[in-house]
Scaffold this active site. Structure first.
Site, short mmCIF file in Angstrom:
data_model
loop_
_atom_site.label_atom_id
_atom_site.label_comp_id
_atom_site.label_asym_id
_atom_site.label_seq_id
_atom_site.Cartn_x
_atom_site.Cartn_y
_atom_site.Cartn_z
CE1 TYR A 1 29.47 78.91 46.34
CE2 TYR A 1 28.18 80.06 47.68
CZ TYR A 1 28.25 79.16 46.59
OH TYR A 1 27.32 78.77 45.73
CD GLU B 1 27.15 41.71 18.72
OE1 GLU B 1 27.41 41.80 19.73
OE2 GLU B 1 27.38 42.33 17.52
NE ARG C 1 31.06 44.83 32.29
CZ ARG C 1 31.95 44.91 31.26
NH1 ARG C 1 33.32 45.06 31.84
NH2 ARG C 1 31.70 45.33 30.12
N GLY D 1 19.62 50.16 28.29
CA GLY D 1 20.41 48.96 29.06
C GLY D 1 20.62 49.42 30.53
CB THR E 1 21.27 46.94 19.84
OG1 THR E 1 21.55 45.76 19.07
CG2 THR E 1 22.09 46.89 21.12
CE LYS F 1 25.21 78.15 42.25
NZ LYS F 1 23.93 78.03 43.13
CB ALA G 1 20.23 55.50 26.65
C1 UD1 Z 1 26.75 46.31 20.74
C2 UD1 Z 1 26.87 45.54 19.44
C3 UD1 Z 1 28.42 45.26 19.07
C4 UD1 Z 1 29.36 46.26 19.18
C5 UD1 Z 1 29.29 47.08 20.50
C6 UD1 Z 1 29.98 48.38 20.50
C7 UD1 Z 1 24.68 44.43 19.06
C8 UD1 Z 1 24.14 43.49 18.81
N1 UD1 Z 1 26.29 44.49 19.24
O1 UD1 Z 1 27.23 45.26 21.71
O2 UD1 Z 1 28.59 44.62 17.81
O3 UD1 Z 1 30.69 46.07 19.03
O4 UD1 Z 1 27.85 47.35 20.73
O5 UD1 Z 1 29.98 48.78 21.80
O6 UD1 Z 1 24.30 45.49 18.86
N2 UD1 Z 1 20.56 48.94 24.55
C9 UD1 Z 1 19.09 49.32 24.55
N3 UD1 Z 1 18.09 48.14 24.65
C10 UD1 Z 1 18.47 46.83 24.71
C11 UD1 Z 1 20.12 46.44 24.66
C12 UD1 Z 1 20.68 47.40 24.74
O7 UD1 Z 1 18.84 50.31 24.59
O8 UD1 Z 1 17.63 46.08 24.62
C13 UD1 Z 1 21.44 49.76 24.54
C14 UD1 Z 1 22.53 49.85 25.96
O9 UD1 Z 1 21.98 50.54 26.85
C15 UD1 Z 1 23.77 50.47 25.13
C16 UD1 Z 1 23.59 49.88 23.63
O10 UD1 Z 1 22.28 49.51 23.29
O11 UD1 Z 1 23.75 51.70 25.13
C17 UD1 Z 1 24.70 48.67 23.40
O12 UD1 Z 1 24.17 47.85 23.81
P1 UD1 Z 1 25.22 46.53 24.57
O13 UD1 Z 1 24.21 45.45 25.29
O14 UD1 Z 1 26.11 47.14 25.63
O15 UD1 Z 1 25.75 45.94 23.44
P2 UD1 Z 1 27.03 45.36 23.27
O16 UD1 Z 1 26.87 43.89 23.83
O17 UD1 Z 1 28.13 46.09 23.87
#
Ligand code: UD1
Ligand code: CA
Length: 425
Positions: A334, A156, A15, A11, A80, A319, A9
């Site tokens: 409320y 990829e 977008r 990233g 990742t 609530k 988590a």
């Molecule tokens: C990744 C997979 C891809 C798969 C896709 C599915 C890799 C190289 N590719 O691609 O094969 O089809 O997920 O959704 O793994 N994250 C980190 N640190 C980082 C990079 C990413 O924590 O340095 C986290 C992101 O927050 C996200 C997840 O890893 O939750 C996936 O990262 P993302 O960059 O979205 O990978 P994809 O390019 O979608």
């Protein structure tokens, strides 16, 4: 076998165009990350959440809500594979299973994760990935198979040849590892690819080269791995989640008059023969009993527990409150931070004034069994109305009211006869 989870988590979620980290964006008042953690918390005894972008915010959410989860900082974010390697120091002597998931797939079900792990175990695999068939896989990683259909690796999209891009089987981003056998891989991943990142997906070929048994579990329902990358995706996932919930409720004996304009969070339980009328919005965690009537236009904001035979009508917001059986709040109210007994009647326009804006303190309103509140009353918390007491319409209640008493805060009514005629002469 022991199971731990790693949730990626860190990233940016570029977008989303947001100051909030992607995994903290909400569906029905629960962050995306909350869905993942709730789905693994009954399976894994410990989870590691890899945080990076806006790490403090994600750390705070995890700390406040999930005892069995730890956050691990990844800075900078180099891919990742690099993300998962951040958890390695905590798992040096660990010998069980590790399941790795992306943090942005809120629709994955606990039962699916369980099936995936069972598949991993029953096939005696060292590494299992989850795959799915997509008609138009766009940017997702493609699954490469050998001639005999066994797994070869993942490419990829950015690194793929035109032929590889034609492949419709993709990597869902969920992995199950025999940690003991694969932990070494994280020290050996390379970043010689189109994005200059350390790819987690390279552990497949690493596993093969090191004589391990690698396998793919093909997911039946693609919807479950729907990843959130934009506000549009967020709205789509909210709708999918809602449709799924409403379907499940109807199958269990709840009447939903109009599924197209009813919103019910995944964490809301509803008993049999309860009827949910249109334009009702139930977010957060709620529990509703049997035979209730909720809505139209009712709004639950979470922490609401409703017993059987209760009626919550139009424009009633509730609530963090408990509502006893056979109690009615029919219109325009409320009810917050309150405890209502059984057979209570809340007149139209009743408000529990639970918040003191000077001290910022929220206080409780307690209404015991058989209490009747007249229309347009304000109950200024903290306040308790004892059993059977009545509050006359238009009251402002600032003190506790004894059992079976009548509380009335009303200037005496004056009628000036023929007043209109006199003044309009
Ligand atoms: C990744 C997979 C891809 C798969 C896709 C599915 C890799 C190289 N590719 O691609 O094969 O089809 O997920 O959704 O793994 N994250 C980190 N640190 C980082 C990079 C990413 O924590 O340095 C986290 C992101 O927050 C996200 C997840 O890893 O939750 C996936 O990262 P993302 O960059 O979205 O990978 P994809 O390019 O979608
Ligand atoms: Ca992604």
């Amino acid at each position: 076998m022991e199971l731990k989870s790693i949730i990626m988590a860190a990233g940016k979620g570029t977008r989303m165009k947001s100051d909030t980290p992607k995994v903290l964006h909400k569906i029905m008042d629960k962050p995306l990350l909350g869905y993942i953690l709730d789905n693994v918390k009954n399976l894994a005894d410990e989870s590691f959440v890899i945080v990076g972008h806006k790490a403090e915010d994600v750390e705070k959410f995890v700390k406040e809500n999930y005892e069995c989860a730890k956050t691990v900082l990844q800075s900078p974010q180099l891919g990742t594979g690099h993300a998962v390697s951040m958890a390695c120091p905590y798992l040096e002597d660990y010998k069980g299973l590790v399941i790795i998931l992306n943090g942005d797939i809120p629709l994955i079900r606990e039962s699916t994760i369980k099936k995936f792990i069972d598949y991993h175990n029953s096939t005696n695999s060292d590494l299992t990935i989850m795959s799915a068939i997509f008609e138009d896989p766009e940017k997702l990683g493609r699954i490469i198979r050998e001639k005999d259909n066994t797994l070869k690796g993942i490419v990829e999209a950015k690194d793929a040849t035109p032929e590889q891009l034609e492949i419709k089987e993709i990597n869902a981003g969920i992995y199950c590892l025999n940690w003991d056998k694969l932990k070494k891989a994280f020290g050996e991943l390379k970043n010689n690819n189109a994005q200059g990142e350390y790819y987690l997906t390279d552990i497949i070929s690493w596993g093969k080269n090191n004589g391990l048994k690698v396998n793919a579990y093909v997911l039946e329902n693609n919807e479950e791995i729907f990843g959130i990358n934009s506000r549009l995706h967020l709205a789509e996932a909210t709708k999918l989640m809602n449709d799924r919930k409403i379907h499940e409720l109807m199958e269990n004996g709840v009447t939903i008059v109009d599924p197209s304009c009813t919103w019910i969070s995944d964490d809301t339980e509803i008993g049999r023969d309860t009827i949910i009328y249109p334009s009702t919005y139930l977010e957060g965690k709620n529990k509703i009993g049997k035979n209730c009537k909720i809505g139209p236009f009712a709004h639950f904001r979470g922490g609401v527990e409703v017993e059987d035979n209760v009626k919550i009508g139009n424009f009633v917001e509730v609530k963090k409150s408990k509502i006893g059986s056979n109690t009615n709040a029919g219109h325009l109210s409320y009810i917050g931070d309150s405890e209502l007994g059984s057979h209570v009647n809340i007149g139209a326009g009743t408000i529990t004034a639970n918040f003191n804006p000077i001290t910022n303190v929220k206080s409780k309103t307690v209404l015991k069994d058989n209490v009747k509140i007249g229309s347009n009353s304000v109950l200024v918390a903290p306040v308790t109305i004892e059993e059977g007491a009545n509050v006359a319409a238009g009251a402002v209640i600032t003190k506790d009211v004894k059992a079976w008493a009548l509380a009335i805060t009303r200037a005496p009514l004056k009628v000036l006869e023929n007043w209109v005629k006199k003044v309009s002469k």
